[in-house]
Design a protein around this motif. Sequence first.
Motif, short mmCIF file in Angstrom:
data_model
loop_
_atom_site.label_atom_id
_atom_site.label_comp_id
_atom_site.label_asym_id
_atom_site.label_seq_id
_atom_site.Cartn_x
_atom_site.Cartn_y
_atom_site.Cartn_z
N GLN A 99 0.82 -1.22 0.00
CA GLN A 99 0.00 0.00 0.00
C GLN A 99 0.86 1.27 0.00
OE1 GLN A 99 -3.19 0.03 2.81
NE2 GLN A 99 -3.83 2.12 2.32
N GLY A 100 1.87 1.32 0.84
CA GLY A 100 2.72 2.51 0.90
C GLY A 100 3.44 2.76 -0.41
N THR A 128 0.90 4.13 -3.02
CA THR A 128 0.53 5.52 -2.73
C THR A 128 1.62 6.47 -3.23
OG1 THR A 128 -0.70 4.80 -0.77
CG2 THR A 128 -0.14 7.14 -0.92
N GLU A 129 2.84 6.11 -2.96
CA GLU A 129 3.97 6.94 -3.39
C GLU A 129 4.06 7.01 -4.92
OE1 GLU A 129 8.86 7.13 -2.96
OE2 GLU A 129 7.69 5.73 -1.73
N GLU A 163 1.30 9.27 -6.22
CA GLU A 163 1.63 10.67 -5.89
C GLU A 163 2.68 11.23 -6.84
OE1 GLU A 163 0.83 10.77 -1.04
OE2 GLU A 163 2.81 10.24 -1.82
N ARG A 170 -7.39 10.24 -10.31
CA ARG A 170 -6.15 10.08 -9.56
C ARG A 170 -6.38 10.49 -8.11
NH1 ARG A 170 -2.59 13.79 -7.74
NH2 ARG A 170 -0.42 13.12 -7.36
N LEU A 184 -6.02 8.24 -4.64
CA LEU A 184 -5.16 8.67 -3.53
C LEU A 184 -5.98 8.84 -2.25
CD1 LEU A 184 -2.70 11.23 -5.14
CD2 LEU A 184 -2.14 9.01 -4.11
N LEU A 241 -6.68 5.41 -0.80
CA LEU A 241 -5.51 4.79 -0.19
C LEU A 241 -5.12 5.46 1.12
CD1 LEU A 241 -3.38 4.26 -3.43
CD2 LEU A 241 -4.26 2.45 -1.95
N ARG A 242 -5.36 6.76 1.23
CA ARG A 242 -4.98 7.48 2.45
C ARG A 242 -5.96 7.23 3.59
NH1 ARG A 242 -3.69 12.84 -1.13
NH2 ARG A 242 -1.52 12.36 -1.65
N LYS A 287 -7.29 1.10 4.85
CA LYS A 287 -6.19 0.14 4.90
C LYS A 287 -6.54 -0.99 3.95
CE LYS A 287 -3.41 -2.67 8.05
NZ LYS A 287 -3.34 -3.81 7.11
N ARG A 328 -10.68 1.00 -9.54
CA ARG A 328 -9.96 0.47 -8.39
C ARG A 328 -9.22 -0.82 -8.74
NH1 ARG A 328 -13.33 0.01 -2.98
NH2 ARG A 328 -13.73 2.17 -3.62
N ILE A 371 -5.29 -0.06 -8.41
CA ILE A 371 -4.79 -0.58 -7.13
C ILE A 371 -4.34 -2.04 -7.27
CG2 ILE A 371 -5.39 -1.12 -4.75
CD1 ILE A 371 -7.12 1.37 -4.70
#
Length: 544
Positions: free
Chosen positions: A195-196, A199-200, A203, A216, A220, A223-224, A227, A296, A300
């Motif tokens: 997940q991290g 997200t990066e 971004e 987009r 984001l 994801l923020r 979980k 999604r 994702i």
Amino acid sequence: MTPPLDLAPSAPGAPRREKSSGGVKFYLTTPLYYVNSKPHIGHSYTNIAADALARFRRLEDREVLFLTGTDEHGQKVDKAAVQAGRVPKEFTDQMSLSFKDLWKTLNISYDDFIRTTETRHKNSVCRVWIELQKKGDIYTATYKGYYCTPCETFLTDEMVRQQVAAGQAIVCPDCKRPAEAIEESNFFFKLSKYQGWLTERIEKGDEMCILPQTRRNEMLGFLRVNKLEDLCISRPKNRLAWGIESPLSTEHVTYVWFDALINYISACGYGDDKAGDRFKKWWPADVHIIGKDILRHHAIYWPILLHALGLKLPKLIFAHGWWVQGGQKMSKSLGNVTDPVEIVRHYGVDSFRYFLLSETPFGEDGTFSEEALISRFNTDLANDLGNLLHRTLTMCEKYFGGEIPAGVSKKSGSVLRNHVNVLVPVLVPLMNKLAFSEALSEIWSLINEANKFIETSAPWTLSKQGKTEELKKVIVPLMEVLKAAAQSVWPFMPNTGEAIWGQLGIKEKLWETPFKKDMWGFFEKGGKVSKGAPLFPRIEVEKK
């Protein structure tokens, strides 16, 4: 009403095989369409858009691989086959043909059509299972929770918690139908682990871009706030037998979404040792074109799966809007879908293609109505483009016996010439971001400028005054405009582009004539027109 002229395609129809042009590769895809029922306008929209982009890239002399296909496993397909009184494979064979037939009707020039029941795809899916197991990203666990059969997906714990807290019955958040409580042993993919990382990546947007920007931001935001839970990638055979068997268990088949997403790499040779450099050549995809309802899965699940496999991410995921009717999304479940074959039968394929791509920006929702289509037809196609072609060729025949005067192009048409020469440089960045309606507006700006040029130049007056040289400098620039219009409109309306091309007397095949840096001057050596019937006779609507 008077139906439009039926333009028969002069070029080979779909499918069109990828060919080596020596240009830079361009790989674009549509989603795989679920075969539990017949295709509708939503499917048409995605494939028409993809086709316009593929054709435009070919005119840029790019080497294109345009992939589409059908998603043929899962509970809904199994159920539809039972209702039709057929075994699943027989049912999917028939239904996949209905999609191919529609793409032929809509002049979709795909290069490859993949079915998830094909051996090449099954082999790739099994290879993915094995690779993920080697990397330690698959584990078994007992799932206890709620499942939506129509959407073939598990509800997350958070979805269930919110509904329980609100005192509501447990329903699927997507289709709003009741979810079923189940408990079973399955295989899970470690989605949460990445997940991290994802997200990066979103971004930064340097490797994978999501458009429109609102989509987009939507991903984001998700994801923020949420979980990610690990993804269940199997179904027990005692509940669903129609699927690709897991190479890790003879008691399980592959989850339909996990299966379907892999098509984007299976089609270009992933896991096939005999494919040579084919996979290396085509992957990563340049564009995935999808509907916003499956964003999604693509933004994702898919990039995390690729990352876990050690593969590059797609360069662009574009999630387009829906067509609505009466304020509601067109959908099979609501029963308000429009049959694209009927629309084409009444109004012609290019009219349908033009309406869908011009009526609303590609990333937004659009309202479909036959009244709006007829308005576009009569205004843009009949009054603007059709009228420009017919009156220009009529004047060429009347004043010059159908001969296009030589030695005139390069010393005439300063205003129109500038517009023609900047047209492609303006279109390229618009097509790069799939701004189809804006691109068409630019083409129509040139068409309208040419119509105004006729009025201000008054060729009829020049003819009466015997000013032949001045008359040539009116007619020849209009021919140059029509040539540029035919070429630039062809990705959107292939039959129309080819018809104009033919009436201009051009012998070269349009689809084999790439854009040039300087578009002006094609008729410097003259030519001979071959005027036909008006392309778009006005549609007369009977008054009620």
